[in-house]
Design a protein around this motif. Sequence first.
Motif, PDB file in Angstrom:
ATOM      1  N   MET A   1      -0.226  -2.630   6.461  1.00  0.00           N
ATOM      2  CA  MET A   1       0.857  -2.178   5.590  1.00  0.00           C
ATOM      3  C   MET A   1       0.746  -2.901   4.265  1.00  0.00           C
ATOM      4  O   MET A   1       0.522  -4.102   4.210  1.00  0.00           O
ATOM      5  N   ALA A   2       0.879  -2.165   3.175  1.00  0.00           N
ATOM      6  CA  ALA A   2       0.991  -2.749   1.846  1.00  0.00           C
ATOM      7  C   ALA A   2       2.452  -2.710   1.454  1.00  0.00           C
ATOM      8  O   ALA A   2       3.044  -1.636   1.358  1.00  0.00           O
ATOM      9  N   LYS A   3       3.038  -3.873   1.259  1.00  0.00           N
ATOM     10  CA  LYS A   3       4.469  -3.957   0.957  1.00  0.00           C
ATOM     11  C   LYS A   3       4.622  -4.429  -0.481  1.00  0.00           C
ATOM     12  O   LYS A   3       4.182  -5.507  -0.845  1.00  0.00           O
ATOM     13  N   ASP A   4       5.260  -3.604  -1.287  1.00  0.00           N
ATOM     14  CA  ASP A   4       5.427  -3.880  -2.705  1.00  0.00           C
ATOM     15  C   ASP A   4       6.915  -3.992  -3.010  1.00  0.00           C
ATOM     16  O   ASP A   4       7.682  -3.079  -2.711  1.00  0.00           O
ATOM     17  N   TYR A   5       7.330  -5.144  -3.578  1.00  0.00           N
ATOM     18  CA  TYR A   5       8.730  -5.309  -3.957  1.00  0.00           C
ATOM     19  C   TYR A   5       8.985  -4.482  -5.214  1.00  0.00           C
ATOM     20  O   TYR A   5       8.305  -4.638  -6.222  1.00  0.00           O
ATOM     21  N   ASP A   6       9.969  -3.588  -5.150  1.00  0.00           N
ATOM     22  CA  ASP A   6      10.224  -2.675  -6.254  1.00  0.00           C
ATOM     23  C   ASP A   6      10.584  -3.453  -7.520  1.00  0.00           C
ATOM     24  O   ASP A   6      11.572  -4.180  -7.553  1.00  0.00           O
ATOM     25  N   CYS A   7       9.739  -3.291  -8.549  1.00  0.00           N
ATOM     26  CA  CYS A   7      10.010  -3.879  -9.858  1.00  0.00           C
ATOM     27  C   CYS A   7      10.383  -5.352  -9.692  1.00  0.00           C
ATOM     28  O   CYS A   7      11.492  -5.783 -10.026  1.00  0.00           O
ATOM     29  N   PHE A   8       9.453  -6.146  -9.144  1.00  0.00           N
ATOM     30  CA  PHE A   8       9.765  -7.486  -8.670  1.00  0.00           C
ATOM     31  C   PHE A   8      10.361  -8.377  -9.748  1.00  0.00           C
ATOM     32  O   PHE A   8      11.365  -9.063  -9.533  1.00  0.00           O
ATOM     33  N   VAL A  92      -1.061 -12.290   7.130  1.00  0.00           N
ATOM     34  CA  VAL A  92      -0.204 -11.865   6.020  1.00  0.00           C
ATOM     35  C   VAL A  92      -0.860 -12.350   4.740  1.00  0.00           C
ATOM     36  O   VAL A  92      -1.045 -13.549   4.554  1.00  0.00           O
ATOM     37  N   GLU A  93      -1.221 -11.451   3.888  1.00  0.00           N
ATOM     38  CA  GLU A  93      -1.956 -11.789   2.669  1.00  0.00           C
ATOM     39  C   GLU A  93      -1.140 -11.390   1.448  1.00  0.00           C
ATOM     40  O   GLU A  93      -0.743 -10.240   1.291  1.00  0.00           O
ATOM     41  N   ARG A  94      -0.910 -12.370   0.577  1.00  0.00           N
ATOM     42  CA  ARG A  94      -0.132 -12.113  -0.628  1.00  0.00           C
ATOM     43  C   ARG A  94      -1.073 -11.757  -1.774  1.00  0.00           C
ATOM     44  O   ARG A  94      -2.082 -12.426  -1.998  1.00  0.00           O
ATOM     45  N   LEU A  95      -0.716 -10.712  -2.504  1.00  0.00           N
ATOM     46  CA  LEU A  95      -1.488 -10.263  -3.656  1.00  0.00           C
ATOM     47  C   LEU A  95      -0.590 -10.356  -4.875  1.00  0.00           C
ATOM     48  O   LEU A  95       0.279  -9.514  -5.079  1.00  0.00           O
ATOM     49  N   GLY A  96      -0.796 -11.389  -5.685  1.00  0.00           N
ATOM     50  CA  GLY A  96       0.093 -11.611  -6.809  1.00  0.00           C
ATOM     51  C   GLY A  96       1.478 -12.012  -6.338  1.00  0.00           C
ATOM     52  O   GLY A  96       1.670 -12.517  -5.231  1.00  0.00           O
ATOM     53  N   PHE A  97       2.458 -11.791  -7.204  1.00  0.00           N
ATOM     54  CA  PHE A  97       3.828 -12.156  -6.858  1.00  0.00           C
ATOM     55  C   PHE A  97       4.506 -11.124  -5.983  1.00  0.00           C
ATOM     56  O   PHE A  97       5.354 -11.461  -5.156  1.00  0.00           O
ATOM     57  N   ASP A  98       4.151  -9.859  -6.171  1.00  0.00           N
ATOM     58  CA  ASP A  98       5.017  -8.798  -5.671  1.00  0.00           C
ATOM     59  C   ASP A  98       4.389  -7.880  -4.648  1.00  0.00           C
ATOM     60  O   ASP A  98       4.884  -6.781  -4.411  1.00  0.00           O
ATOM     61  N   VAL A 100       2.329  -7.679  -0.661  1.00  0.00           N
ATOM     62  CA  VAL A 100       1.910  -8.356   0.567  1.00  0.00           C
ATOM     63  C   VAL A 100       1.235  -7.351   1.482  1.00  0.00           C
ATOM     64  O   VAL A 100       1.723  -6.235   1.674  1.00  0.00           O
ATOM     65  N   PHE A 101       0.090  -7.737   2.034  1.00  0.00           N
ATOM     66  CA  PHE A 101      -0.569  -6.958   3.080  1.00  0.00           C
ATOM     67  C   PHE A 101      -0.251  -7.597   4.425  1.00  0.00           C
ATOM     68  O   PHE A 101      -0.298  -8.817   4.572  1.00  0.00           O
ATOM     69  N   MET A 102       0.044  -6.751   5.410  1.00  0.00           N
ATOM     70  CA  MET A 102       0.341  -7.242   6.760  1.00  0.00           C
ATOM     71  C   MET A 102      -0.507  -6.484   7.774  1.00  0.00           C
ATOM     72  O   MET A 102      -0.570  -5.260   7.747  1.00  0.00           O
ATOM     73  N   LYS A 202      -6.504  -1.732   3.914  1.00  0.00           N
ATOM     74  CA  LYS A 202      -5.770  -2.208   2.746  1.00  0.00           C
ATOM     75  C   LYS A 202      -5.809  -1.195   1.602  1.00  0.00           C
ATOM     76  O   LYS A 202      -4.800  -0.984   0.911  1.00  0.00           O
ATOM     77  N   LEU A 203      -6.967  -0.593   1.379  1.00  0.00           N
ATOM     78  CA  LEU A 203      -7.112   0.356   0.288  1.00  0.00           C
ATOM     79  C   LEU A 203      -6.143   1.532   0.435  1.00  0.00           C
ATOM     80  O   LEU A 203      -5.379   1.859  -0.486  1.00  0.00           O
ATOM     81  N   LEU A 204      -6.175   2.179   1.590  1.00  0.00           N
ATOM     82  CA  LEU A 204      -5.362   3.377   1.798  1.00  0.00           C
ATOM     83  C   LEU A 204      -3.871   3.053   1.832  1.00  0.00           C
ATOM     84  O   LEU A 204      -3.049   3.809   1.308  1.00  0.00           O
ATOM     85  N   SER A 205      -3.510   1.948   2.460  1.00  0.00           N
ATOM     86  CA  SER A 205      -2.088   1.614   2.548  1.00  0.00           C
ATOM     87  C   SER A 205      -1.517   1.274   1.176  1.00  0.00           C
ATOM     88  O   SER A 205      -0.374   1.606   0.866  1.00  0.00           O
ATOM     89  N   LYS A 206      -2.313   0.605   0.333  1.00  0.00           N
ATOM     90  CA  LYS A 206      -1.836   0.288  -1.009  1.00  0.00           C
ATOM     91  C   LYS A 206      -1.638   1.565  -1.833  1.00  0.00           C
ATOM     92  O   LYS A 206      -0.616   1.736  -2.508  1.00  0.00           O
ATOM     93  N   LEU A 207      -2.604   2.471  -1.778  1.00  0.00           N
ATOM     94  CA  LEU A 207      -2.507   3.695  -2.570  1.00  0.00           C
ATOM     95  C   LEU A 207      -1.382   4.605  -2.084  1.00  0.00           C
ATOM     96  O   LEU A 207      -0.626   5.169  -2.877  1.00  0.00           O
ATOM     97  N   VAL A 208      -1.257   4.758  -0.765  1.00  0.00           N
ATOM     98  CA  VAL A 208      -0.234   5.669  -0.254  1.00  0.00           C
ATOM     99  C   VAL A 208       1.162   5.085  -0.465  1.00  0.00           C
ATOM    100  O   VAL A 208       2.146   5.812  -0.547  1.00  0.00           O
ATOM    101  N   GLY A 209       1.244   3.751  -0.581  1.00  0.00           N
ATOM    102  CA  GLY A 209       2.539   3.125  -0.835  1.00  0.00           C
ATOM    103  C   GLY A 209       3.071   3.369  -2.229  1.00  0.00           C
ATOM    104  O   GLY A 209       4.253   3.123  -2.502  1.00  0.00           O
ATOM    105  N   ASN A 210       2.215   3.839  -3.138  1.00  0.00           N
ATOM    106  CA  ASN A 210       2.650   4.115  -4.510  1.00  0.00           C
ATOM    107  C   ASN A 210       3.308   5.472  -4.673  1.00  0.00           C
ATOM    108  O   ASN A 210       3.763   5.807  -5.771  1.00  0.00           O
ATOM    109  N   MET A 211       3.373   6.249  -3.614  1.00  0.00           N
ATOM    110  CA  MET A 211       3.777   7.650  -3.763  1.00  0.00           C
ATOM    111  C   MET A 211       5.278   7.849  -3.877  1.00  0.00           C
ATOM    112  O   MET A 211       5.731   8.745  -4.579  1.00  0.00           O
TER     113      MET A 211
END
Length: 619
Positions: A1-8, A92-98, A100-102, A202-211
């Motif tokens: 899962m790619a988890k992105d905090y909205d407008c962190f 659990v891998e953090r990418l920048g501030f906002d 996280v990959f799980m 990671k690739l697919l989860s990050k891209l699909v999470g932007n939708m």
Amino acid sequence: MAKDYDCFYCSVFMVENDALRDIPFAVQQKQIIVTCNYEARRRGLRKLQLITEARQICPDVVIVLGENLEPFRNASKALYQFLEAFTWSGKVERLGFDEVFMDVTDIIDYNQTLLNPYDLSHSFFQLRRDDPTSGFAFDATGIAGHGYPHKSSSDLPSVAGQELHDPLSIRLLLGSHFARHLRLSLEEEKGYTSTVGISTNKLLSKLVGNMNKPKGQTTLLPPYTVEVSNSTGFNNSTGASDSEIRSDTPESNVTTFIDGHDIGKIPGIGFKISQRIRNHVLSRPADFDRGLVYGETKESVSVRDVRLFPGISANTLEMLLGGSGAEHGIGGKVWGLINGIDNTPVKDARKLPNQISIEDSYIRLDSMPQVMKELRKLGTSLVDRMHTDLLEDDDDDKSGSVKKRWMAHPKTIRLSTRPRPPMNSDGTRTRTFNRISKSCPLPNFALNLKDRNDSVVERLVQQTLLPMFRRLHPQQAGWNLSLMNICVTNMAETASEDGGGGGRDIGRMFKRQETVLKEWKIEDKDVPPDPWPVLNVPDLGTQRVEGIPVTEPSAGCEVMSGQSNGSEDFLAPSQGSTGSVRWESDENEGDRTERCKQCGMVMPPFAMAAHERFHVLED
């Protein structure tokens, strides 16, 4: 899962001030908007706009200065720790501030075995192996949130009946419900909204999470052409290999999904690589924004354009992108990415960073006084970050003051700059992202906690950073920098008491041994023993007790009288005595005595024969 905090960045301010949520709001660094909330975006604002341009587009925008990154770092750490608590494997891998990959493969595997195919609408997701009551109820007849390809709520995929035999569909369904639980928990307990993508790497989860931003989640639905039986959850460390996903077939949702993206939007394909690919596909240099604030390319080349370009292959990309300084096998890596293949694992959760990097960009930096000023500024931020991220309280210190100890020692410090190319004859400037760097060992004084920070920074600038800068730019003038970066890396974890990191910390172990062993320690306290019972000795001058004379004490002698007086000259009776005094012997003969008939001396039987010979010799 790619988890992105909205407008962190905006969320950090909005959590502190709820009134900012419903108005156009932006965060400023220097003269640029680095981010803005979704209300501002609906008004036409976007990232990397000049402040003057943003105010023209949206005059009522509220702009807050975001130069101090410390609040963002602290919030990012807190949210990261919150999410880490929900994992079993710790991946659990953090990418920048906002972001996280799980990797929740193990959790999904476990809950897949708990599904009851005869009552899917009343399913229960178990969050802990050892506690069957810890979890949440959910409806397992369909996914949670959005799915790709887009479907209406009535057309959401069902796992009823024969579809239970499709492991990938079940795993993605379980992952979607787990993701929704995390999103709701995060918003309820921390006040942050988030966007989630669920897929097998990671690739697919990050891209699909932007939708479906903001506050949405999207699952990339099967078919993936070939069943990926070893991957689960949101971002899978096992990933799908080339043999598992053949995304060049029309029926693959992976291909359909990734084909619509611009080549420069694929994670892992940066600006320089994407420009080379664009130039190759267009057979000419691609045009891009040459403004002061660099924007996106003006010519879009999609993944589909690249993938279906005549003669394109991993070998073609290797010849196009490889060469001196390029990553080994870059062609095969990029070919895999544009086909939706990403085998990079989700990294384990780390308490310590791999490196600490501080940088800033400049419109014009071309004099030594400016460079010295910026080096001190960056050096101060670097030392502060090192103290924040690499120090911990020394709980074993007994001085009363709060002391710190290093959890890791950076071994290397690196200075990087990005010189701005000279102006072309037509008045334009060639865009470049090339950096030049110098590294050296981090001096020991940078880790000295006794000196003041400003003293450490000044020594670091004068003795380390300035010499490296002069090696990068030996000429006194004529250069113009658009960026400077200071980084400490090559972390060596210090010894710890449990043997982790750099080994066992013997010093801390000895400091704490008194506390650790306290429960088994016998304390030698200087207190009087329990009193002995009073001997019932008759008040007579001299008498015999079982053949032993007892004499009334004379001056200078002490006798026990109800309690011990601590004298070592008095021989206390044994615990088994009842008022009589008895000599102890290693043999049973000590229990009997004999009296000499001539002199009346009382002695043990074994001595009587020698005593009688004494009398004979005396006669």
